[in-house]
Design a protein around this motif. Structure first.
Motif, PDB file in Angstrom:
ATOM      1  N   ASP A 233       0.837  -1.199   0.000  1.00 21.80           N
ATOM      2  CA  ASP A 233       0.000   0.000   0.000  1.00 21.80           C
ATOM      3  C   ASP A 233       0.874   1.253   0.000  1.00 21.80           C
ATOM      4  N   TRP A 234       1.900   1.267   0.858  1.00 21.54           N
ATOM      5  CA  TRP A 234       2.758   2.448   0.943  1.00 21.54           C
ATOM      6  C   TRP A 234       3.458   2.716  -0.383  1.00 21.54           C
ATOM      7  N   MET A 235       4.028   1.685  -0.974  1.00 19.72           N
ATOM      8  CA  MET A 235       4.809   1.880  -2.196  1.00 19.72           C
ATOM      9  C   MET A 235       3.934   2.410  -3.337  1.00 19.72           C
ATOM     10  N   ILE A 236       2.735   1.871  -3.456  1.00 23.85           N
ATOM     11  CA  ILE A 236       1.869   2.293  -4.556  1.00 23.85           C
ATOM     12  C   ILE A 236       1.340   3.706  -4.336  1.00 23.85           C
ATOM     13  N   ARG A 237       0.817   3.987  -3.143  1.00 19.40           N
ATOM     14  CA  ARG A 237       0.219   5.312  -2.924  1.00 19.40           C
ATOM     15  C   ARG A 237       1.265   6.409  -2.812  1.00 19.40           C
ATOM     16  N   SER A 238       2.514   6.030  -2.571  1.00 13.84           N
ATOM     17  CA  SER A 238       3.579   7.030  -2.509  1.00 13.84           C
ATOM     18  C   SER A 238       4.193   7.298  -3.872  1.00 13.84           C
ATOM     19  N   GLY A 239       3.696   6.614  -4.902  1.00 14.01           N
ATOM     20  CA  GLY A 239       4.163   6.872  -6.256  1.00 14.01           C
ATOM     21  C   GLY A 239       5.175   5.894  -6.778  1.00 14.01           C
ATOM     22  N   GLY A 240       5.313   4.749  -6.105  1.00  9.09           N
ATOM     23  CA  GLY A 240       6.334   3.786  -6.503  1.00  9.09           C
ATOM     24  C   GLY A 240       5.817   2.562  -7.219  1.00  9.09           C
ATOM     25  N   ILE A 241       4.716   2.686  -7.959  1.00 13.39           N
ATOM     26  CA  ILE A 241       4.203   1.509  -8.654  1.00 13.39           C
ATOM     27  C   ILE A 241       5.226   0.981  -9.659  1.00 13.39           C
ATOM     28  N   GLU A 242       6.089   1.861 -10.181  1.00 11.98           N
ATOM     29  CA  GLU A 242       7.156   1.402 -11.082  1.00 11.98           C
ATOM     30  C   GLU A 242       8.096   0.431 -10.369  1.00 11.98           C
ATOM     31  N   VAL A 243       8.313   0.650  -9.086  1.00 17.33           N
ATOM     32  CA  VAL A 243       9.173  -0.221  -8.299  1.00 17.33           C
ATOM     33  C   VAL A 243       8.551  -1.620  -8.204  1.00 17.33           C
ATOM     34  N   VAL A 244       7.241  -1.644  -7.977  1.00 13.87           N
ATOM     35  CA  VAL A 244       6.542  -2.930  -7.872  1.00 13.87           C
ATOM     36  C   VAL A 244       6.580  -3.660  -9.211  1.00 13.87           C
ATOM     37  N   LEU A 245       6.313  -2.957 -10.283  1.00 12.83           N
ATOM     38  CA  LEU A 245       6.310  -3.587 -11.606  1.00 12.83           C
ATOM     39  C   LEU A 245       7.696  -4.112 -11.972  1.00 12.83           C
ATOM     40  N   ALA A 246       8.740  -3.350 -11.617  1.00 12.16           N
ATOM     41  CA  ALA A 246      10.105  -3.806 -11.892  1.00 12.16           C
ATOM     42  C   ALA A 246      10.430  -5.041 -11.066  1.00 12.16           C
ATOM     43  N   GLY A 247       9.956  -5.069  -9.829  1.00 15.77           N
ATOM     44  CA  GLY A 247      10.188  -6.242  -8.992  1.00 15.77           C
ATOM     45  C   GLY A 247       9.507  -7.480  -9.520  1.00 15.77           C
ATOM     46  N   LEU A 248       8.295  -7.311 -10.046  1.00 14.23           N
ATOM     47  CA  LEU A 248       7.596  -8.445 -10.662  1.00 14.23           C
ATOM     48  C   LEU A 248       8.320  -8.912 -11.921  1.00 14.23           C
ATOM     49  N   ARG A 249       8.752  -7.952 -12.704  1.00 18.25           N
ATOM     50  CA  ARG A 249       9.469  -8.288 -13.943  1.00 18.25           C
ATOM     51  C   ARG A 249      10.764  -9.040 -13.650  1.00 18.25           C
ATOM     52  N   ASP A 250      11.491  -8.584 -12.632  1.00 23.40           N
ATOM     53  CA  ASP A 250      12.800  -9.160 -12.333  1.00 23.40           C
ATOM     54  C   ASP A 250      12.726 -10.299 -11.321  1.00 23.40           C
ATOM     55  N   ALA A 251      11.522 -10.597 -10.849  1.00 20.15           N
ATOM     56  CA  ALA A 251      11.301 -11.704  -9.904  1.00 20.15           C
ATOM     57  C   ALA A 251      12.148 -11.559  -8.646  1.00 20.15           C
ATOM     58  N   ASN A 252      12.276 -10.323  -8.136  1.00 15.24           N
ATOM     59  CA  ASN A 252      13.040 -10.143  -6.908  1.00 15.24           C
ATOM     60  C   ASN A 252      12.201  -9.535  -5.783  1.00 15.24           C
ATOM     61  N   ILE A 253      10.871  -9.638  -5.912  1.00 16.81           N
ATOM     62  CA  ILE A 253       9.970  -9.343  -4.816  1.00 16.81           C
ATOM     63  C   ILE A 253       8.999 -10.508  -4.687  1.00 16.81           C
ATOM     64  N   ARG A 254       8.337 -10.586  -3.549  1.00 12.23           N
ATOM     65  CA  ARG A 254       7.337 -11.632  -3.344  1.00 12.23           C
ATOM     66  C   ARG A 254       6.182 -11.047  -2.559  1.00 12.23           C
ATOM     67  N   PHE A 255       5.083 -11.795  -2.530  1.00 10.48           N
ATOM     68  CA  PHE A 255       3.917 -11.384  -1.781  1.00 10.48           C
ATOM     69  C   PHE A 255       3.643 -12.395  -0.691  1.00 10.48           C
ATOM     70  N   SER A 256       2.565 -12.178   0.066  1.00  5.75           N
ATOM     71  CA  SER A 256       2.289 -13.004   1.224  1.00  5.75           C
ATOM     72  C   SER A 256       1.884 -14.428   0.845  1.00  5.75           C
ATOM     73  N   TRP A 257       2.225 -15.357   1.715  1.00 12.07           N
ATOM     74  CA  TRP A 257       1.736 -16.732   1.601  1.00 12.07           C
ATOM     75  C   TRP A 257       0.208 -16.723   1.571  1.00 12.07           C
ATOM     76  N   PRO A 258      -0.418 -17.525   0.728  1.00 10.22           N
ATOM     77  CA  PRO A 258       0.122 -18.600  -0.107  1.00 10.22           C
ATOM     78  C   PRO A 258       0.465 -18.204  -1.537  1.00 10.22           C
ATOM     79  N   ASP A 259       1.199 -17.101  -1.700  1.00 11.51           N
ATOM     80  CA  ASP A 259       1.716 -16.759  -3.024  1.00 11.51           C
ATOM     81  C   ASP A 259       2.598 -17.901  -3.513  1.00 11.51           C
ATOM     82  N   PRO A 260       2.364 -18.446  -4.713  1.00  9.80           N
ATOM     83  CA  PRO A 260       3.140 -19.617  -5.153  1.00  9.80           C
ATOM     84  C   PRO A 260       4.589 -19.249  -5.419  1.00  9.80           C
TER      85      PRO A 260
END
Length: 260
Positions: A233-260
């Motif tokens: 929530d903080w990252m997106i509302r603070s203007g960092g959605i690019e950070v989240v998208l880059a993390g998904l692209r580069d597979a170096n972030i994860r989400f809460s269990w039971p995220d596969p």
């Protein structure tokens, strides 16, 4: 008794402070494969979320820091961390809740830029400025709750102090501590001298000094930072959605269990 922890985790610090205040011996251990999100091994068996802290006391295995703190308070009631009255107890728990949710997320977001270099240039400046402003709001809120007392519970160190100490101390480490001479700054100086807190902060300082060399593990995919609930929530509302998208692209972030 085993405590799976990481010295930089504010949640784990809260538990270590409580155990040390009560004089309860424990063995602290950094879990194998910490930060990978791996579902294998004894740590994942103890906590499918693969988050710290995890407390193993004989046949009892617990995760989620507030649940652990409640267990510690009931298992070792002396000296008490919660005050006696129901209103005062609720006050302490609300302070902990805000520290565990809003404050932790702001600290985490600042660390994503400072330690893990998730953003550069104008975006990094923007995210750091947002975190700094929000830290000021949270510290003002804590200052109001502290009032003129030495401790959040009044006359003695307690539950809310154990919860707030790691959060405010991390802000101090980031250069975002409370203004000198304020009640919250004096409280931080006071709480830092308590043996239980001083030992915990020393472990934080030692781990923080090694973050530059460890941070690459979290950006090359060897380990993955957890982007969950208030953090996301903080990252997106603070203007960092690019950070989240880059993390998904580069597979170096994860989400809460039971995220596969």
């Amino acid at each position: 008794m085993l405590l799976y922890e990481h010295p930089l985790s504010s949640y784990a610090q809260k538990i270590k402070i409580a155990l040390r205040e009560k004089g309860v011996p424990f063995r602290a251990e950094l879990p194998e494969r910490f930060g990978t999100g791996s579902g294998e091994g004894p740590f994942a068996a103890a906590n499918p979320r693969t988050e710290v802290p995890v407390l193993i006391d004989g046949d009892v295995t617990l995760f989620e820091s507030t649940v652990i703190l409640e267990y510690v308070e009931e298992r070792w009631p002396e000296p008490p961390l919660l005050p006696a009255g129901p209103a005062a107890r609720a006050f302490a728990r609300i302070t902990e809740e805000v520290c565990d949710t809003q404050y932790e997320a702001v600290n985490w977001g600042f660390g994503e830029v400072l330690w893990f270099r998730r953003a550069t240039g104008d975006l990094a400046l923007h995210l750091r400025a947002r975190a700094a402003a929000q830290t000021g709001v949270l510290q003002d809120w804590l200052s109001e709750r502290l009032g003129t007392a030495d401790w959040f519970g009044g006359a003695g160190f307690g539950w809310a102090d154990a919860a707030a100490a790691p959060m405010v101390n991390r802000s101090v480490h980031y250069g975002l501590g409370p203004a000198p001479g304020t009640a919250l700054a004096r409280w931080h100086a006071r709480v830092s001298t308590r043996p239980a807190v001083a030992a915990t902060f020393a472990e934080f300082d030692a781990a923080a000094a090694r973050m530059a060399e460890a941070s690459d593990l979290y950006t090359t995919g060897g380990r993955r930072r957890e982007y969950r609930d208030h953090r996301l929530d903080w990252m997106i509302r603070s203007g960092g959605i690019e950070v989240v998208l880059a993390g998904l692209r580069d597979a170096n972030i994860r989400f809460s269990w039971p995220d596969p």
